[in-house]
Scaffold this motif. Structure first.
Motif, PDB file in Angstrom:
ATOM      1  N   ALA A 274       0.564  -1.240  -0.046  1.00  0.00           N
ATOM      2  CA  ALA A 274      -0.133  -0.102  -0.150  1.00  0.00           C
ATOM      3  C   ALA A 274       0.898   1.356   0.170  1.00  0.00           C
ATOM      4  N   ALA A 275       0.606   2.146  -0.810  1.00  0.00           N
ATOM      5  CA  ALA A 275       1.153   3.496  -0.790  1.00  0.00           C
ATOM      6  C   ALA A 275       0.056   4.504  -0.690  1.00  0.00           C
ATOM      7  N   ALA A 276       0.520   5.343   0.584  1.00  0.00           N
ATOM      8  CA  ALA A 276      -0.718   6.403   1.016  1.00  0.00           C
ATOM      9  C   ALA A 276       0.171   7.529   1.797  1.00  0.00           C
ATOM     10  N   ASN A 277      -0.365   8.708   1.819  1.00  0.00           N
ATOM     11  CA  ASN A 277      -0.085   9.749   2.519  1.00  0.00           C
ATOM     12  C   ASN A 277      -1.251  10.476   3.326  1.00  0.00           C
ATOM     13  N   PRO A 278      -1.314  10.495   4.295  1.00  0.00           N
ATOM     14  CA  PRO A 278      -0.189  10.011   5.415  1.00  0.00           C
ATOM     15  C   PRO A 278      -0.544   8.393   5.283  1.00  0.00           C
ATOM     16  N   PRO A 279       0.777   7.784   6.173  1.00  0.00           N
ATOM     17  CA  PRO A 279       0.816   6.454   5.978  1.00  0.00           C
ATOM     18  C   PRO A 279      -0.274   5.720   6.599  1.00  0.00           C
ATOM     19  N   PRO A 280      -0.695   4.288   6.115  1.00  0.00           N
ATOM     20  CA  PRO A 280      -1.782   3.660   6.622  1.00  0.00           C
ATOM     21  C   PRO A 280      -1.725   3.217   8.004  1.00  0.00           C
ATOM     22  N   PHE A 281      -2.639   3.190   8.690  1.00  0.00           N
ATOM     23  CA  PHE A 281      -2.714   2.930  10.187  1.00  0.00           C
ATOM     24  C   PHE A 281      -3.327   1.334  10.620  1.00  0.00           C
ATOM     25  N   SER A 282      -3.893   0.816   9.430  1.00  0.00           N
ATOM     26  CA  SER A 282      -4.401  -0.438   9.590  1.00  0.00           C
ATOM     27  C   SER A 282      -4.621  -1.014   8.261  1.00  0.00           C
ATOM     28  N   VAL A 283      -4.148  -2.564   8.410  1.00  0.00           N
ATOM     29  CA  VAL A 283      -4.257  -3.569   7.092  1.00  0.00           C
ATOM     30  C   VAL A 283      -5.194  -4.640   7.630  1.00  0.00           C
ATOM     31  N   ASN A 284      -5.825  -5.115   6.999  1.00  0.00           N
ATOM     32  CA  ASN A 284      -6.792  -6.242   7.685  1.00  0.00           C
ATOM     33  C   ASN A 284      -6.980  -7.321   6.354  1.00  0.00           C
ATOM     34  N   TRP A 285      -6.903  -8.626   6.588  1.00  0.00           N
ATOM     35  CA  TRP A 285      -7.220  -9.549   5.636  1.00  0.00           C
ATOM     36  C   TRP A 285      -8.544 -10.305   6.037  1.00  0.00           C
ATOM     37  N   LYS A 286      -9.169 -10.525   4.915  1.00  0.00           N
ATOM     38  CA  LYS A 286     -10.618 -11.186   5.368  1.00  0.00           C
ATOM     39  C   LYS A 286     -11.012 -12.071   3.765  1.00  0.00           C
ATOM     40  N   THR A 287     -12.097 -13.016   4.051  1.00  0.00           N
ATOM     41  CA  THR A 287     -12.307 -13.400   2.825  1.00  0.00           C
ATOM     42  C   THR A 287     -13.497 -12.929   2.170  1.00  0.00           C
ATOM     43  N   MET A 288     -13.737 -13.191   0.741  1.00  0.00           N
ATOM     44  CA  MET A 288     -14.958 -12.375   0.330  1.00  0.00           C
ATOM     45  C   MET A 288     -16.204 -12.992   0.673  1.00  0.00           C
ATOM     46  N   SER A 289     -16.065 -14.071   1.075  1.00  0.00           N
ATOM     47  CA  SER A 289     -17.594 -14.808   1.400  1.00  0.00           C
ATOM     48  C   SER A 289     -17.726 -14.352   3.131  1.00  0.00           C
ATOM     49  N   GLY A 290     -16.806 -13.860   3.550  1.00  0.00           N
ATOM     50  CA  GLY A 290     -16.993 -13.474   5.196  1.00  0.00           C
ATOM     51  C   GLY A 290     -16.633 -14.549   5.934  1.00  0.00           C
ATOM     52  N   MET A 291     -16.376 -15.638   5.793  1.00  0.00           N
ATOM     53  CA  MET A 291     -15.845 -16.693   6.443  1.00  0.00           C
ATOM     54  C   MET A 291     -14.706 -16.617   7.110  1.00  0.00           C
ATOM     55  N   GLU A 292     -14.457 -17.340   8.207  1.00  0.00           N
ATOM     56  CA  GLU A 292     -13.188 -17.409   8.756  1.00  0.00           C
ATOM     57  C   GLU A 292     -11.994 -17.874   8.004  1.00  0.00           C
ATOM     58  N   MET A 293     -10.949 -17.330   8.446  1.00  0.00           N
ATOM     59  CA  MET A 293      -9.706 -17.655   7.759  1.00  0.00           C
ATOM     60  C   MET A 293      -9.315 -19.261   7.635  1.00  0.00           C
ATOM     61  N   PRO A 294      -9.073 -20.042   6.738  1.00  0.00           N
ATOM     62  CA  PRO A 294      -8.668 -21.742   6.753  1.00  0.00           C
ATOM     63  C   PRO A 294      -7.579 -21.732   7.903  1.00  0.00           C
ATOM     64  N   GLU A 295      -7.468 -22.812   8.662  1.00  0.00           N
ATOM     65  CA  GLU A 295      -6.783 -23.019   9.658  1.00  0.00           C
ATOM     66  C   GLU A 295      -5.150 -23.235   8.951  1.00  0.00           C
ATOM     67  N   THR A 296      -4.832 -23.310   7.784  1.00  0.00           N
ATOM     68  CA  THR A 296      -3.556 -23.426   7.291  1.00  0.00           C
ATOM     69  C   THR A 296      -2.909 -21.823   7.133  1.00  0.00           C
ATOM     70  N   VAL A 297      -3.827 -21.108   7.436  1.00  0.00           N
ATOM     71  CA  VAL A 297      -3.361 -19.437   7.114  1.00  0.00           C
ATOM     72  C   VAL A 297      -2.733 -18.897   8.246  1.00  0.00           C
ATOM     73  N   LYS A 305       0.044 -16.050   4.961  1.00  0.00           N
ATOM     74  CA  LYS A 305       0.954 -17.102   4.623  1.00  0.00           C
ATOM     75  C   LYS A 305       0.215 -18.331   4.815  1.00  0.00           C
ATOM     76  N   VAL A 306       0.294 -19.148   3.730  1.00  0.00           N
ATOM     77  CA  VAL A 306      -0.448 -20.510   3.683  1.00  0.00           C
ATOM     78  C   VAL A 306       0.503 -21.583   3.857  1.00  0.00           C
ATOM     79  N   LEU A 307       0.394 -22.247   4.770  1.00  0.00           N
ATOM     80  CA  LEU A 307       1.335 -23.075   5.241  1.00  0.00           C
ATOM     81  C   LEU A 307       1.326 -24.400   4.478  1.00  0.00           C
ATOM     82  N   LYS A 308      -0.022 -24.838   3.998  1.00  0.00           N
ATOM     83  CA  LYS A 308       0.025 -25.923   3.181  1.00  0.00           C
ATOM     84  C   LYS A 308      -1.522 -25.700   2.250  1.00  0.00           C
ATOM     85  N   VAL A 309      -1.340 -25.935   0.959  1.00  0.00           N
ATOM     86  CA  VAL A 309      -2.625 -25.599   0.262  1.00  0.00           C
ATOM     87  C   VAL A 309      -3.402 -26.717   0.122  1.00  0.00           C
TER      88      VAL A 309
END
Length: 504
Positions: A274-297, A305-309
């Motif tokens: 991300a490029a921004a001015n002022p610098p970003p104060f938050s970065v969030n990851w989520k899935t499009m479906s709104g479900m929780e992240m897989p256990e391997t993530v 990071k995905v430990l095993k696909v």
């Protein structure tokens, strides 16, 4: 025709008279300007003392009556500040300079009535006239401009703005309380326009302000911009270097997905940049479906990071970045494959280049080996220059004795030409010992006398040995050659090696 010319004659007379009057005025002014000598311009700073010089250069035929110094401000009326008459003391009428103006000499002279002004002020700037009252020409004068200088206070700053669609001020530059007014200019690669404004300052000074306006964009953030100030009191221009400060919401992109995520692949990552001015104060990851992240993530800052696909990561990941200006999202859809895609091999050009390189290398190696072998063979065969100095030739006494004991030559009657040819020989021809490298009394391995194997001549040593591969000279008899010529009378080898004469 004559009547028409008569009507135009009065108009011509008036025009000629007007031209003569103008010429007379110009001539008088030019003459007076040359006779009263003054400095065109004098510079000074507040608090200093300035001298205004004046002199009448040519007094021949002219009577100087009186001198008056007149001050004429830029905005205001003329006023007399100093008067000099030869019959009276100097006089300084009431004026803004009274008490600070005086004649330079304690006993002033009409020919050089220079004056000085102490504790000069910014308001003293203007026109100073040295005027003579003369007879018979009348008044004559010289003019000096007093220019007051004030070093300005210069400054510049960049203005932080938010990216938008309308022109705004992104930088300001100011030169305050200067005299005369400063000159400002902008140097930048940004696309904008500048404005300039002047306003009067304290004690007749001037403040100059310039603003740089443009439509701010994220691409302009951090660009260089400079304000350059030029003023008469500065030795060189003063430059203020700045960078544009354009605020904008985050610009986001996700990197790391190579379209080859297959089942069982380990340790693959997505990075949210991300490029921004002022610098970003938050970065969030989520899935499009709104479900929780897989256990391997695993999530850490802006890295996913995905430990095993496996099939659980067959989804769309969304990265959301926020700063004070706004929030921006970016997404990437992961397609999990059953097997990995084949890796791309080297290109045809790379293969061809490698083959050519190998061929060239082999050619160089082969050439080097061939040259080395040739050099070694030449060295073994002795084709090079001799490495030793051969001994000088010596006379073989045994050979000479054998030559004397051989059969005498035939009578002169049988071979008159030969007797005539050899009659000049007073002594036997010396024979060179070409068998120096062999013992005189030794025989070869076959039991044949050495004298029968070697012939005696002055020829090169390469022809001394019939076993040598070189062809012997024609006068040497060998067993391989047919003897179809008439043999000459036996001549001792001690006498000569020349072949017998031939009759035609």
């Amino acid at each position: 025709m004559a009547v028409h010319d008569a009507r135009n004659w009065p108009d011509c007379t008036k025009m000629i008279g007007l031209l003569l009057m103008v010429a007379s005025i110009l001539t008088q002014q030019g003459t007076s300007g040359q006779r009263v000598k003054t400095e065109p311009e004098v510079l000074s700073y507040p608090g200093q003392t300035v001298n205004l010089r004046c002199a009448f250069t040519d007094v021949s035929g002219t009577q100087l009556t009186m001198v008056t110094w007149i001050y004429e401000p830029k905005d205001g009326d003329r006023v007399n500040i100093a008067v000099l008459h030869p019959n009276f003391d100097p006089n300084y009428p009431e004026s803004p300079l009274q008490g600070r103006v005086s004649f330079t000499n304690s006993s002033p002279d009409l020919k050089t009535p220079s004056i000085q002004i102490t504790d000069v002020r910014m308001t003293d700037e203007g026109k100073y006239i040295c005027e003579y009252a003369t007879y018979p020409r009348g008044n004559e004068q010289g003019i000096t401009f007093l220019i007051m200088l004030a070093k300005p206070q210069n400054s510049a700053t960049a203005v932080s703005v938010v990216a938008g669609t309308k022109p705004v001020v992104v930088a300001r530059c100011e030169s305050a309380d200067g005299r005369p007014a400063a000159k400002l200019k902008w140097v930048t690669t940004a696309n904008g326009n500048e404005t300039l404004a002047e306003k009067p300052g304290a004690e007749n000074t001037v403040t100059v302000t310039s603003e740089y306006r443009m439509i701010p964009t994220a691409a302009d953030n951090g660009k260089d911009i400079s304000c350059v100030v030029n003023h008469r009191t500065q030795v060189k221009d003063e430059s203020f270097q700045m960078k544009l400060a354009i605020q904008y919401p985050p610009q986001v992109r996700i990197v790391g997905y190579d379209n080859n995520w297959y089942v069982g692949r380990t340790n693959v990552m997505l990075t949210c940049e991300a490029a921004a001015n002022p610098p970003p104060f938050s970065v969030n990851w989520k899935t499009m479906s709104g479900m929780e992240m897989p256990e391997t993530v695993q999530l850490k800052d802006n890295v996913l990071k995905v430990l095993k696909v496996d099939e659980s990561v067959n989804t769309t990941f969304v990265c959301e970045v926020a700063n004070r200006i706004g929030t921006t999202k970016e997404q990437v859809t992961v397609l999990v494959r059953g097997t990995r895609l084949p890796e791309k091999g080297p290109t045809t050009g790379t293969i061809i280049g490698a083959i050519i390189g190998v061929i060239v290398l082999l050619a160089i190696i082969g050439t080097s080996i061939a040259m080395y072998r040739k050099h070694k063979i030449n060295k073994l065969n002795g084709d090079g220059p001799p490495k030793y100095k051969p001994p000088p030739p010596k006379k073989n006494n045994n050979t000479a004795n054998r030559a004397v004991n051989s059969n005498p030559a035939p009578a002169a009657e049988a071979r008159p030409l030969q007797n005539q040819y050899y009659s000049t020989q007073t002594a036997p021809e010396p024979v060179t010992n070409l068998d120096a490298y062999h013992d005189d009394d030794d025989d070869d391995e076959a039991g044949v006398p050495v004298d029968d194997l070697h012939y005696y001549s002055a020829a090169p040593s390469g022809w001394d040995d019939p076993e040598n591969s070189e062809v012997p000279p024609p006068y040497v008899h060998t067993d391989r050659e047919p003897r179809d010529y008439h043999p000459a009378t036996d001549i001792s080898r001690g006498d000569s090696f020349v072949s017998p004469a031939m009759f035609v």
